[in-house]
Design an enzyme around this catalytic site. Structure first.
Site, short mmCIF file in Angstrom:
data_model
loop_
_atom_site.label_atom_id
_atom_site.label_comp_id
_atom_site.label_asym_id
_atom_site.label_seq_id
_atom_site.Cartn_x
_atom_site.Cartn_y
_atom_site.Cartn_z
CB CYS A 111 -0.92 0.00 1.22
SG CYS A 111 -2.31 1.15 1.01
CB CYS A 145 -4.42 3.70 -0.18
SG CYS A 145 -4.90 3.54 1.55
CE LYS A 174 -7.66 -1.44 4.08
NZ LYS A 174 -6.26 -1.09 3.80
NE ARG A 219 -6.94 4.59 8.67
CZ ARG A 219 -8.14 4.86 8.19
NH1 ARG A 219 -8.75 5.97 8.55
NH2 ARG A 219 -8.72 4.04 7.34
NE ARG A 243 -6.80 4.72 4.71
CZ ARG A 243 -5.77 5.55 4.70
NH1 ARG A 243 -5.66 6.45 3.73
NH2 ARG A 243 -4.86 5.50 5.66
CE LYS A 278 -7.41 -3.92 7.27
NZ LYS A 278 -6.40 -3.17 6.64
C1 PBG Z 1 -3.04 0.15 4.71
C2 PBG Z 1 -3.64 -0.70 5.75
C3 PBG Z 1 -4.49 -0.34 6.82
C4 PBG Z 1 -4.67 -1.51 7.58
C5 PBG Z 1 -3.98 -2.52 6.93
N1 PBG Z 1 -3.38 -2.01 5.80
C6 PBG Z 1 -5.04 0.97 7.23
C7 PBG Z 1 -6.02 1.67 6.41
O1 PBG Z 1 -6.50 1.18 5.38
O2 PBG Z 1 -6.30 2.80 6.80
C8 PBG Z 1 -5.44 -1.63 8.86
C9 PBG Z 1 -5.02 -2.73 9.76
C10 PBG Z 1 -5.53 -2.65 11.15
O3 PBG Z 1 -6.34 -1.78 11.52
O4 PBG Z 1 -5.09 -3.50 11.93
N2 PBG Z 1 -3.92 0.70 3.79
#
Ligand code: PBG
Length: 326
Positions: free
Chosen positions: A121, A131, A196, A206, A218, A249
């Protein structure tokens, strides 16, 4: 058909051995993936305030942690990088000496059997925290693809075993597959964060990865939490583009999505038990409001019961320990 009093469902619950015999779902250490935060620098091991028990490690501090993980029998780690500096082209994401690339080499050298999955990412490496590439205040899908593909290739070159794109751009799996194949990485699987969601449960992550977006949110690339049919379309798209495994997720508020995807697609399925889900439990345990071990094992079992094959979780080490001593 038998009915009460001939039928007594409590009969099979009389002893622990009987309950184990008829148990439908089990959590095994081989199901678990442990996320690791790698921070650029030297001599750093700092606990993440909102995630007690979880640390940011500089690459040189990783080895004891890796030893712990392999001794516990955890088969895989998922790497996130926190670079020293960020810019508008996420150059730290695909730099050959980037923080994740360094970490991959160190881990593969000391524990070649441990599966190294890398999160692909750009948010941790972008000054604006989004991202993808931002053009006129919008995250541009197509401009982001070459950078994601470059990042994936640089992870593979450093020795990553599995590439896990989490950016939610359309077409990223295809772009990454083509780039990997072109460089001779035909056998590096892609685990796509297929569905996601734009979730508030990423809050602690974050903080951990210093990747909060500096403007907006996002919601125009991650999924709407209200949608479940759309999750299947996301999965379909990623499979069509060449994903080998798929991920849902977060996990806990999305068990229905896990179940639906399990019933529809015959691909290895991972669920990401995310940072906020971890922090909530730890906070309640600290207050004495929940029994830590029982609650966490119940959560792991629920994610398996919903249909996940693989659980990505910050609880992996403690769960592995409890499973060993049971
Ligand atoms: C990167 C990413 C995120 C998470 C995993 N990869 C954060 C987001 O999308 O803001 C979150 C993982 C977690 O909360 O444990 N984009």
């Amino acid at each position: 058909m038998a009915n009460f009093p001939q039928l007594r469902l409590r009969r099979l619950r009389c002893t622990e051995t009987l309950r184990v015999l008829v148990r439908e779902n089990r959590v095994d250490v081989s199901d678990l993936v442990y996320p690791l935060f790698i921070v650029e620098g030297k001599g750093i091991k700092e606990e993440i305030t909102s995630m007690p028990g979880i640390f940011r490690f500089s690459p040189d501090q990783l080895l004891p942690e890796i030893k712990d993980i392999t001794e516990l029998g955890i088969p895989a780690v998922l790497l996130f990088g926190i670079p020293e500096s960020k810019d508008k082209s996420a150059s730290g994401a695909y730099h050959p000496e980037g923080v994740v690339q360094q970490a991959i080499r160190i881990i593969k050298e000391s524990a070649p059997e441990l599966i190294v999955i890398t999160d692909v990412c750009l948010c941790e490496y972008m000054s604006h925290g989004h991202c993808g590439v931002v053009i006129a205040n919008k995250v541009d899908n197509d401009e982001s693809l070459p950078l994601l593909a470059k990042t994936a290739v640089s992870h593979a070159e450093a020795g990553a075993d599995i590439i896990a794109p989490s950016d939610m751009m359309d077409g990223r799996v295809k772009a990454i597959r083509e780039a990997l194949d072109e460089k001779g990485f035909q056998y590096i699987p892609i685990l796509s964060y297929a569905a996601k969601y734009a979730s508030a449960f990423y809050g602690p992550f974050r903080e951990a990865a210093q990747s909060a977006p500096q403007f907006g949110d996002r919601c125009n690339y991650q999924m709407d939490p209200a949608n479940v049919r759309e999750a299947s379309r996301e999965v379909e798209q990623d499979i069509a583009e060449g994903a080998d495994m798929i991920m849902i997720k977060p996990a806990l508020a999305y068990l229905d999505v896990i179940r639906q995807v399990r019933d529809t697609f015959n691909y290895p399925l991972a669920a990401y038990n995310v940072s906020g889900e971890y922090s909530m439990i730890k906070a309640a345990v600290r207050q004495g409001w929940l029994d830590e071990k029982q609650t966490i094992l119940e959560i792991m079992t629920a994610i398996k019961r919903a249909g996940a094959d693989i659980i990505i979780t910050y609880h992996a080490k403690e769960v592995a320990r409890w499973l060993q001593n049971k």
